[in-house]
Enzyme design. Structure first.
Site, PDB file in Angstrom:
ATOM      1  N   CYS A 129       0.829  -1.212   0.000  1.00  0.00           N
ATOM      2  CA  CYS A 129       0.000   0.000   0.000  1.00  0.00           C
ATOM      3  C   CYS A 129       0.862   1.260   0.000  1.00  0.00           C
ATOM      4  O   CYS A 129       1.511   1.547  -1.001  1.00  0.00           O
ATOM      5  CB  CYS A 129      -0.972  -0.034   1.178  1.00  0.00           C
ATOM      6  SG  CYS A 129      -2.329   1.132   1.003  1.00  0.00           S
ATOM      7  N   HIS A 151      -3.575  -5.534   1.189  1.00  0.00           N
ATOM      8  CA  HIS A 151      -2.859  -5.749   2.455  1.00  0.00           C
ATOM      9  C   HIS A 151      -2.831  -7.232   2.842  1.00  0.00           C
ATOM     10  O   HIS A 151      -3.750  -7.703   3.522  1.00  0.00           O
ATOM     11  CB  HIS A 151      -3.560  -4.981   3.581  1.00  0.00           C
ATOM     12  CG  HIS A 151      -3.356  -3.510   3.529  1.00  0.00           C
ATOM     13  ND1 HIS A 151      -2.336  -2.886   4.214  1.00  0.00           N
ATOM     14  CD2 HIS A 151      -4.030  -2.540   2.881  1.00  0.00           C
ATOM     15  CE1 HIS A 151      -2.397  -1.574   3.999  1.00  0.00           C
ATOM     16  NE2 HIS A 151      -3.406  -1.341   3.185  1.00  0.00           N
ATOM     17  N   GLU A 192      -1.151  -8.607   5.130  1.00  0.00           N
ATOM     18  CA  GLU A 192      -1.074  -8.759   6.593  1.00  0.00           C
ATOM     19  C   GLU A 192      -2.453  -8.687   7.243  1.00  0.00           C
ATOM     20  O   GLU A 192      -2.618  -9.065   8.394  1.00  0.00           O
ATOM     21  CB  GLU A 192      -0.109  -7.718   7.185  1.00  0.00           C
ATOM     22  CG  GLU A 192      -0.668  -6.320   7.395  1.00  0.00           C
ATOM     23  CD  GLU A 192      -0.754  -5.497   6.112  1.00  0.00           C
ATOM     24  OE1 GLU A 192      -0.521  -6.051   5.021  1.00  0.00           O
ATOM     25  OE2 GLU A 192      -1.070  -4.291   6.215  1.00  0.00           O
TER      26      GLU A 192
END
Lengths: 230, 93
Positions: A86, A203, A205
């Site tokens: 990002c 993302h 994560e």
């Protein structure tokens, strides 16, 4: 595998990324403060998501002048693995480690939602655990993720197989309606020519535990962890 | 000495903000507006520099910092007090 997560003023996915690497994957992980000049001997540098320097001027435009970026460029030029997520992707384009630039999303909205992606290249250190054509469900959260590059660069990216992820529908079909932010070529993630630097807007994560609704992001971290075997 | 730098998207780059402003103006009936491009203005206060130094340094910082040459272009001018006016006054250049 030793990971380093860079912290800029305004990073806000740094702890999520650290947690996933350290607690979910059990990897040795350190934070790297952007003002230092020490990569602490890590094998992979991650530039996390967030709003470095409040996105002032342009996303990533001020972060590129952080002292540690000199070491990151050198590390990347020697083949070290660098992943930008990002805002990290935006910083990598500003640094010139990845081609192109980000424009505001085509609908001028901050988009925070799950999207589906088609894996386009399964021969990178970041994706070799997957298979070309896999459809991944991973969230995005950005206002400026509308990938742009001049036509000759787009052509080069396609010829060299540098596009890693494209926005797609749930069946993996890449089409304009699924191109949520207007990116050229529906590009959601790409690597440099050598393949050791990758940027992605989604993302991973935030999609690494079943509790969070998807584990598809694990593919990226698992691939990096096992990248020495490829 | 004051320098004003204007940074905006290149003509080849779609400007969704400019498009939105154009649509809003059309909604209000200003249909003679054919296109709107939005940009940013930087006004720099400089210590006195020679004209040659200004010619050199302004494009340099614009390329390096203020604009992203992949998507943006810039133009600049030296301005004096008479060109920074308030409110409805028209700026003559």
């Amino acid at each position: 595998m030793k990971f380093g997560v860079v912290i800029f003023p305004g990073s806000n996915c740094d702890y999520d990324t650290y947690y996933v690497l350290k607690d979910v994957f059990g990897q040795e992980t350190s934070f790297l403060w952007h003002k230092e000049h020490d990569l602490k001997g890590v094998d992979c540098v991650i530039l996390p998501g967030g709003f470095s320097y409040g996105d002032y001027l342009r996303s990533g435009a001020i972060a590129k002048f952080s002292p540690l970026m000199k070491e990151v460029i050198e590390f990347a030029s020697k083949g070290g693995l660098v992943l930008g997520i990002c805002n990290g992707f935006q910083i990598l384009t500003e640094l010139g480690l990845l081609p192109g630039a980000m424009l505001r999303n085509k609908n001028l909205k901050f988009l925070c939602q799950f999207v589906t992606l088609r894996l386009e290249n399964d021969r990178t250190p970041f994706t070799h655990k997957g298979k070309k054509g896999n459809v991944l469900r991973i969230p995005i959260a950005h206002y400026e993720g509308n990938y742009f590059a001049p036509p000759e660069i787009i052509k080069e990216l396609e010829t060299n197989n540098q596009v890693v992820f494209r926005y797609s529908d749930a069946q993996g079909r890449v089409k304009e309606e699924a191109n949520i932010n207007g990116s050229l070529g529906s590009i959601a993630g790409l690597t440099n020519r050598k393949g050791n630097v990758m940027g992605m807007m989604p993302h991973p994560e935030r999609a690494s535990e079943a509790l969070l609704g998807s584990q598809d992001g694990r593919l990226v971290f698992q691939s990096i962890i096992e990248s020495k075997n490829i | 000495m004051k320098v004003r730098i204007l940074v905006s998207y290149k003509d080849s780059v779609l400007d969704p903000q400019g498009q939105t402003v154009k649509n809003a103006l059309h909604t209000l009936g200003y249909n003679f507006i054919e296109d709107v491009r939005q940009g940013k203005i930087f006004e720099l206060d400089l210590k006195e520099l020679s004209p040659e130094e200004v010619e050199k340094v302004i494009p340099e910082i614009s390329d390096k910092v203020l604009a992203n040459p992949i998507i943006e272009k810039f133009s600049w001018q030296i301005i004096d007090k008479s060109q920074t006016r308030e409110g409805r006054e028209k700026i003559s250049t």
